[in-house]
Design a protein around this motif. Structure first.
Motif, PDB file in Angstrom:
ATOM      1  N   ASP A  14       0.811  -1.221   0.000  1.00  0.00           N
ATOM      2  CA  ASP A  14       0.000   0.000   0.000  1.00  0.00           C
ATOM      3  C   ASP A  14       0.849   1.278   0.000  1.00  0.00           C
ATOM      4  OD1 ASP A  14      -2.384   1.375  -0.005  1.00  0.00           O
ATOM      5  OD2 ASP A  14      -2.819   1.052   2.126  1.00  0.00           O
ATOM      6  N   ALA A  15       0.173   2.389  -0.325  1.00  0.00           N
ATOM      7  CA  ALA A  15       0.768   3.726  -0.201  1.00  0.00           C
ATOM      8  C   ALA A  15       0.543   4.239   1.220  1.00  0.00           C
ATOM      9  CB  ALA A  15       0.114   4.675  -1.201  1.00  0.00           C
ATOM     10  N   GLU A  16       1.405   5.162   1.666  1.00  0.00           N
ATOM     11  CA  GLU A  16       1.129   5.837   2.941  1.00  0.00           C
ATOM     12  C   GLU A  16       0.240   7.049   2.649  1.00  0.00           C
ATOM     13  OE1 GLU A  16       2.666   8.873   3.070  1.00  0.00           O
ATOM     14  OE2 GLU A  16       4.205   8.532   1.548  1.00  0.00           O
ATOM     15  N   PRO A  17      -0.566   7.470   3.613  1.00  0.00           N
ATOM     16  CA  PRO A  17      -1.580   8.482   3.326  1.00  0.00           C
ATOM     17  C   PRO A  17      -1.057   9.919   3.220  1.00  0.00           C
ATOM     18  CG  PRO A  17      -1.737   7.766   5.618  1.00  0.00           C
ATOM     19  CD  PRO A  17      -0.696   6.911   4.968  1.00  0.00           C
ATOM     20  N   ASP A  18       0.152  10.195   3.719  1.00  0.00           N
ATOM     21  CA  ASP A  18       0.588  11.594   3.789  1.00  0.00           C
ATOM     22  C   ASP A  18       1.183  12.108   2.480  1.00  0.00           C
ATOM     23  OD1 ASP A  18      -0.220  11.778   6.466  1.00  0.00           O
ATOM     24  OD2 ASP A  18       1.666  10.873   7.140  1.00  0.00           O
ATOM     25  N   TYR A  19       2.065  11.304   1.879  1.00  0.00           N
ATOM     26  CA  TYR A  19       2.745  11.755   0.658  1.00  0.00           C
ATOM     27  C   TYR A  19       2.496  10.794  -0.496  1.00  0.00           C
ATOM     28  CZ  TYR A  19       4.706  14.099   4.638  1.00  0.00           C
ATOM     29  OH  TYR A  19       4.824  14.781   5.824  1.00  0.00           O
ATOM     30  N   TRP A  20       1.709   9.736  -0.221  1.00  0.00           N
ATOM     31  CA  TRP A  20       1.172   8.831  -1.228  1.00  0.00           C
ATOM     32  C   TRP A  20       2.196   7.856  -1.806  1.00  0.00           C
ATOM     33  CZ3 TRP A  20      -1.530  13.226  -4.520  1.00  0.00           C
ATOM     34  CH2 TRP A  20      -2.320  14.011  -3.646  1.00  0.00           C
ATOM     35  N   GLN A  21       3.359   7.740  -1.146  1.00  0.00           N
ATOM     36  CA  GLN A  21       4.418   6.854  -1.642  1.00  0.00           C
ATOM     37  C   GLN A  21       4.281   5.473  -1.001  1.00  0.00           C
ATOM     38  OE1 GLN A  21       6.352   8.290  -4.030  1.00  0.00           O
ATOM     39  NE2 GLN A  21       5.208  10.186  -3.669  1.00  0.00           N
ATOM     40  N   MET A  22       5.024   4.501  -1.543  1.00  0.00           N
ATOM     41  CA  MET A  22       5.064   3.155  -0.971  1.00  0.00           C
ATOM     42  C   MET A  22       5.313   3.267   0.542  1.00  0.00           C
ATOM     43  SD  MET A  22       7.735   0.223  -2.083  1.00  0.00           S
ATOM     44  CE  MET A  22       7.228  -1.452  -2.377  1.00  0.00           C
ATOM     45  N   ASP A  23       4.509   2.557   1.325  1.00  0.00           N
ATOM     46  CA  ASP A  23       4.537   2.709   2.781  1.00  0.00           C
ATOM     47  C   ASP A  23       5.654   1.848   3.394  1.00  0.00           C
ATOM     48  OD1 ASP A  23       4.091   2.720   5.500  1.00  0.00           O
ATOM     49  OD2 ASP A  23       1.907   2.702   5.309  1.00  0.00           O
ATOM     50  N   PRO A  24       6.712   2.474   3.916  1.00  0.00           N
ATOM     51  CA  PRO A  24       7.837   1.691   4.445  1.00  0.00           C
ATOM     52  C   PRO A  24       7.444   0.824   5.641  1.00  0.00           C
ATOM     53  CG  PRO A  24       8.271   4.061   4.695  1.00  0.00           C
ATOM     54  CD  PRO A  24       6.924   3.929   4.057  1.00  0.00           C
ATOM     55  N   ARG A  25       6.455   1.291   6.402  1.00  0.00           N
ATOM     56  CA  ARG A  25       6.023   0.515   7.558  1.00  0.00           C
ATOM     57  C   ARG A  25       5.373  -0.790   7.086  1.00  0.00           C
ATOM     58  NH1 ARG A  25       1.606  -0.120  10.138  1.00  0.00           N
ATOM     59  NH2 ARG A  25       0.492   1.417   8.891  1.00  0.00           N
ATOM     60  N   LYS A  26       4.562  -0.700   6.052  1.00  0.00           N
ATOM     61  CA  LYS A  26       3.913  -1.907   5.520  1.00  0.00           C
ATOM     62  C   LYS A  26       4.919  -2.828   4.819  1.00  0.00           C
ATOM     63  CE  LYS A  26      -0.845  -0.233   5.470  1.00  0.00           C
ATOM     64  NZ  LYS A  26      -2.024   0.210   4.689  1.00  0.00           N
ATOM     65  N   VAL A  27       5.945  -2.246   4.200  1.00  0.00           N
ATOM     66  CA  VAL A  27       7.019  -3.065   3.615  1.00  0.00           C
ATOM     67  C   VAL A  27       7.674  -3.891   4.714  1.00  0.00           C
ATOM     68  CG1 VAL A  27       9.325  -3.000   2.544  1.00  0.00           C
ATOM     69  CG2 VAL A  27       7.506  -1.509   1.672  1.00  0.00           C
ATOM     70  N   ALA A  28       8.049  -3.212   5.804  1.00  0.00           N
ATOM     71  CA  ALA A  28       8.739  -3.892   6.909  1.00  0.00           C
ATOM     72  C   ALA A  28       7.824  -4.938   7.551  1.00  0.00           C
ATOM     73  CB  ALA A  28       9.204  -2.872   7.945  1.00  0.00           C
TER      74      ALA A  28
END
Ligand SMILES: *Cc1c(COP(=O)(O)O)cnc(C)c1O
Length: 409
Positions: free
Chosen positions: A119-133
């Motif tokens: 998924d994307a993160e909601p603030d800047y719309w980029q790939m969500d590093p937290r969800k990657v981890a």
């Protein structure tokens, strides 16, 4: 599976906007392009060898501050070859963002590997590093290599895409990639010139790819580039993009190569475009900041934000129109703008719901769906005049504030 229909507008998105209308994003050519192309034609160096190819590679490498740059015929080919030189093999898996243009995902399939959508993160719309981890830690197991528990396949790489000119939060992604011995390939095709913690995108991962398609910040008509610090990877990229020639005289090819090299004529255009890149970045940033200022306080409308420590090149100025609030939604906005002679465009259809990718794994994809529903990119050409931007702003403001009930009909 999303059932949002593609809205019909007087503009076929992607095609040229008719005369007298304001296009989404068109190239700007006003420098040394003619002069350099003429040098190619006059000197007969028109194909994939020639001084401008080397010069263009040097210019991009110097700008991004990587040791090596290898020019390719387009950004998609750059991604394909970057995946191959990273050692991605059939049935490997590569983490990709759920919200991106389809090219990097297709490139994963060209290599025979499979995408896993994050998924994307909601603030800047980029790939969500937290969800990657989270995905790597919870959904995979480590046994000298990283295995996806649900598919049994090996996860080999992460392919973050710096969408819309804004950098992905790379530090946590690189950290988790090191931990699990994954390769990081940046798709920087929309973001040449963007900075993350003071460094250019394109030098943050193991390999990175750029595009010089007509709608990117600078263009060669069509073209791409792979950047890397590794001489081994760069050499291998050069080898695979030039038909894997082991003996060019005797036509010995020990591997299957590709004809992916950029021509000298295109590189000549690229050299001229690189001379004005910083000017274009400044202009793009100015356009977005004007939209941001003008739309501040408009109900339900947000302009893409810039993360601390990041410099976005604001490739496409993009707003979101919250469809859960009263008033017109993004597709009604698109239609209304088109009627006023203004081209706009939503973000990409979530790829995981498209036929070739329906059976692929998605991890916690929610934000990308909302952005697909709500986002709209507005005219963002480097050459956008102040008068034209003022017209776009007027139309958006008036429509956002128009009778809400009427607008919903
Ligand atoms: C444009 C783009 C590409 C592909 O570049 P081409 O030069 O058109 O092949 C790849 N990824 C993303 C995210 C893009 O926007």
């Amino acid at each position: 599976m999303s059932d949002i229909a593609v809205a019909s507008t007087p503009f076929e998105p992607g095609s040229a906007a008719p005369e007298g209308t304001i296009p989404l994003c068109v190239p700007e050519i006003h420098g040394n392009e003619w002069k350099y192309v003429k040098e190619c034609l006059d000197s007969n160096w028109v194909s994939s060898a020639g001084p401008f190819v080397n010069r263009f590679e040097r210019a991009v490498a110097d700008y991004v501050k990587t040791r090596y740059a290898v020019a390719t015929v387009n950004g998609t080919a750059a991604l394909h070859v970057a995946l191959l030189v990273a050692g991605i093999q059939p049935n490997d898996e590569v983490l990709v963002p759920a919200l991106t243009f389809v090219a990097p995902v297709n490139a994963v399939r060209y290599a025979g590997a499979w995408p896993v959508f994050i998924d994307a993160e909601p603030d800047y719309w980029q790939m969500d590093p937290r969800k990657v981890a989270d995905f790597l830690a919870k959904e995979c197991r480590w046994s000298g290599k990283l295995i996806n528990k649900s598919t049994g396949r090996q996860v080999k790489a992460i392919l973050p895409v710096h969408i819309l000119g804004h950098p992905v939060d790379m530090e946590p992604i690189i950290e988790v990639a090191r931990r699990f011995e994954l390769t990081v390939i940046e798709d920087a095709t929309e973001s040449l010139g963007a900075r993350y913690q003071g460094q250019c995108v394109g030098r943050l991962g193991d390999l990175a790819c750029f595009s010089f398609n007509g709608n990117k910040i600078i263009t060669t008509g069509g073209g791409g580039m792979i950047t890397t610090e590794s001489s081994t990877l760069a050499e291998r990229a050069r080898y695979l993009t030039t038909q894997a020639k082991d003996n060019p005289v005797e036509y010995v090819h020990n591997e299957i190569g590709y004809n992916y090299r950029l021509t000298n004529v295109q590189a000549a255009i690229g050299c001229a475009q690189m001379e004005v890149l910083d000017e274009y970045v400044a202009r793009k940033r100015e356009i977005l900041s004007k939209y941001r200022e003008a739309f501040r306080g408009l109900r339900g409308i947000k302009t893409q934000a810039e993360a601390p420590g990041c410099l976005s090149i604001c490739w496409l100025s993009t707003i979101t129109i919250d469809a859960s609030q009263p008033g017109p939604d993004s597709r009604q906005f698109m239609k209304h703008l088109a009627e006023q002679g203004i081209q706009s465009r939503p973000l990409w259809h979530p790829i995981a719901t498209l036929p070739p990718y329906r059976d692929c794994q998605s991890y916690q994809v929610e934000v990308a769906q909302v952005l697909y529903r709500d986002a709209l990119s507005l005219p963002s050409s480097v050459g956008l005049t102040e008068a034209d931007q003022a017209r776009v702003i007027d139309v958006v403001q008036a429509y956002a504030q128009s009778d809400l009930m009427e607008a919903r009909v």
